[in-house]
Design an enzyme around this catalytic site. Structure first.
Site, PDB file in Angstrom:
ATOM      1  N   ASN A   1       0.832  -1.196   0.000  1.00 55.59           N
ATOM      2  CA  ASN A   1       0.000   0.000   0.000  1.00 55.59           C
ATOM      3  C   ASN A   1       0.875   1.256   0.000  1.00 55.59           C
ATOM      4  O   ASN A   1       1.946   1.292   0.615  1.00 55.59           O
ATOM      5  CB  ASN A   1      -1.040   0.003   1.129  1.00 55.59           C
ATOM      6  CG  ASN A   1      -0.480  -0.225   2.514  1.00 55.59           C
ATOM      7  OD1 ASN A   1       0.559  -0.841   2.687  1.00 55.59           O
ATOM      8  ND2 ASN A   1      -1.189   0.267   3.511  1.00 55.59           N
TER       9      ASN A   1
ATOM     10  N   GLU B   1       0.234   5.161   0.671  1.00 59.09           N
ATOM     11  CA  GLU B   1      -0.733   6.164   1.130  1.00 59.09           C
ATOM     12  C   GLU B   1      -0.336   7.552   0.642  1.00 59.09           C
ATOM     13  O   GLU B   1       0.751   7.765   0.083  1.00 59.09           O
ATOM     14  CB  GLU B   1      -0.846   6.098   2.663  1.00 59.09           C
ATOM     15  CG  GLU B   1      -1.401   4.760   3.106  1.00 59.09           C
ATOM     16  CD  GLU B   1      -1.708   4.684   4.592  1.00 59.09           C
ATOM     17  OE1 GLU B   1      -1.257   5.545   5.368  1.00 59.09           O
ATOM     18  OE2 GLU B   1      -2.412   3.729   4.983  1.00 59.09           O
TER      19      GLU B   1
ATOM     20  N   CYS C   1      -3.989   0.588  -2.704  1.00 58.06           N
ATOM     21  CA  CYS C   1      -3.875  -0.637  -1.897  1.00 58.06           C
ATOM     22  C   CYS C   1      -2.809  -1.572  -2.477  1.00 58.06           C
ATOM     23  O   CYS C   1      -2.491  -1.515  -3.677  1.00 58.06           O
ATOM     24  CB  CYS C   1      -5.202  -1.392  -1.866  1.00 58.06           C
ATOM     25  SG  CYS C   1      -6.487  -0.591  -0.907  1.00 58.06           S
TER      26      CYS C   1
ATOM     27  N   GLU D   1      -3.007  -4.735  -3.141  1.00 55.69           N
ATOM     28  CA  GLU D   1      -3.516  -5.652  -4.158  1.00 55.69           C
ATOM     29  C   GLU D   1      -3.544  -5.005  -5.536  1.00 55.69           C
ATOM     30  O   GLU D   1      -3.180  -5.614  -6.544  1.00 55.69           O
ATOM     31  CB  GLU D   1      -4.935  -6.117  -3.798  1.00 55.69           C
ATOM     32  CG  GLU D   1      -5.009  -6.917  -2.503  1.00 55.69           C
ATOM     33  CD  GLU D   1      -5.233  -6.058  -1.269  1.00 55.69           C
ATOM     34  OE1 GLU D   1      -4.749  -4.906  -1.225  1.00 55.69           O
ATOM     35  OE2 GLU D   1      -5.898  -6.551  -0.332  1.00 55.69           O
TER      36      GLU D   1
ATOM     37  N   CYS E   1     -10.234  -5.095   0.007  1.00 61.05           N
ATOM     38  CA  CYS E   1     -11.308  -4.101   0.105  1.00 61.05           C
ATOM     39  C   CYS E   1     -12.187  -4.131  -1.148  1.00 61.05           C
ATOM     40  O   CYS E   1     -11.855  -4.780  -2.153  1.00 61.05           O
ATOM     41  CB  CYS E   1     -10.717  -2.708   0.315  1.00 61.05           C
ATOM     42  SG  CYS E   1     -10.119  -1.928  -1.197  1.00 61.05           S
TER      43      CYS E   1
ATOM     44  N   CYS F   1     -10.557  -2.985  -4.469  1.00 60.82           N
ATOM     45  CA  CYS F   1      -9.638  -4.009  -5.000  1.00 60.82           C
ATOM     46  C   CYS F   1     -10.406  -5.194  -5.579  1.00 60.82           C
ATOM     47  O   CYS F   1     -10.007  -5.756  -6.597  1.00 60.82           O
ATOM     48  CB  CYS F   1      -8.662  -4.456  -3.927  1.00 60.82           C
ATOM     49  SG  CYS F   1      -7.446  -3.185  -3.537  1.00 60.82           S
TER      50      CYS F   1
HETATM   51  N1  THU Z   1      -5.304  -1.610   2.428  1.00 55.62           N
HETATM   52  C1  THU Z   1      -4.726  -2.406   1.489  1.00 55.62           C
HETATM   53  O1  THU Z   1      -3.611  -2.157   1.025  1.00 55.62           O
HETATM   54  N2  THU Z   1      -5.412  -3.504   1.088  1.00 55.62           N
HETATM   55  C2  THU Z   1      -6.643  -3.872   1.558  1.00 55.62           C
HETATM   56  O2  THU Z   1      -7.246  -4.802   1.051  1.00 55.62           O
HETATM   57  C3  THU Z   1      -7.214  -3.155   2.693  1.00 55.62           C
HETATM   58  C4  THU Z   1      -6.627  -1.823   2.966  1.00 55.62           C
HETATM   59  C5  THU Z   1      -4.559  -0.437   2.893  1.00 55.62           C
HETATM   60  C6  THU Z   1      -5.144   0.885   2.489  1.00 55.62           C
HETATM   61  C7  THU Z   1      -4.637   1.786   3.573  1.00 55.62           C
HETATM   62  O3  THU Z   1      -3.328   2.213   3.214  1.00 55.62           O
HETATM   63  C8  THU Z   1      -4.528   0.894   4.799  1.00 55.62           C
HETATM   64  O4  THU Z   1      -4.539  -0.434   4.307  1.00 55.62           O
HETATM   65  C9  THU Z   1      -5.660   1.067   5.799  1.00 55.62           C
HETATM   66  O5  THU Z   1      -6.895   1.006   5.190  1.00 55.62           O
END
Ligand code: THU
Length: 132
Positions: free
Chosen positions: A45, A47, A56, A58, A89, A92
């Site tokens: 991920n 941000e 994300c 994925e 999520c 994704c």
């Molecule tokens: N996140 C992911 O990378 N993958 C997921 O399937 C769930 C959420 C990340 C997004 C954000 O940077 C952090 O997790 C918290 O939501």
């Protein structure tokens, strides 16, 4: 996917997890996708100060596969330090369904994992076939 292939995919996802850029949530995620050729593509991920711009793990892994010319996704491993395995999520799920609506998914946390199929996580998905 046999157990040794899942093990390799888990290790790749956990390696990517170490590179996560998650200064706002503190929630690091790594992902690894195996394609039909046997190649493995990873993502973490990433941000952003504008929170909604976050990518994300994925989707980052999927983009890496596509950028390398690979679109046949076979399996996805997710790795986090959460107490229990985290499913992908909603955004994704939709993105992955574009190329692999029946993708096999495992999410790892500590010594446990959960197994999913994308077709169960996103039933009746909107896809390219609906565009006519
Ligand atoms: N996140 C992911 O990378 N993958 C997921 O399937 C769930 C959420 C990340 C997004 C954000 O940077 C952090 O997790 C918290 O939501």
């Amino acid at each position: 996917m046999d157990e040794s292939a899942w093990g390799a995919l888990q290790r790749a996802a956990t390696k990517a997890l170490a590179h996560a850029y998650a200064p706002y949530s503190g929630f690091a995620v790594g992902a690894a996708i195996q394609t039909k050729s046997g190649a493995v593509f990873t993502g973490c991920n990433v941000e952003n100060a504008s929170y909604g711009a976050t990518i994300c793990a994925e989707r980052a892994a999927m983009a890496a596969a596509v950028a390398a010319g690979e679109r046949e996704l076979v399996a996805l491993a997710i790795s986090s330090k959460a107490k229990r395995p985290t499913p992908p999520c909603g955004i994704c799920r939709q993105c992955l369904a574009e190329l692999a609506p029946s993708l096999s998914i495992r999410s790892y946390a500590g010594s446990t994992h959960a197994q999913y199929n994308l077709s169960s996580l996103l039933p009746d998905a909107f896809g390219p076939n609906h565009l006519g």
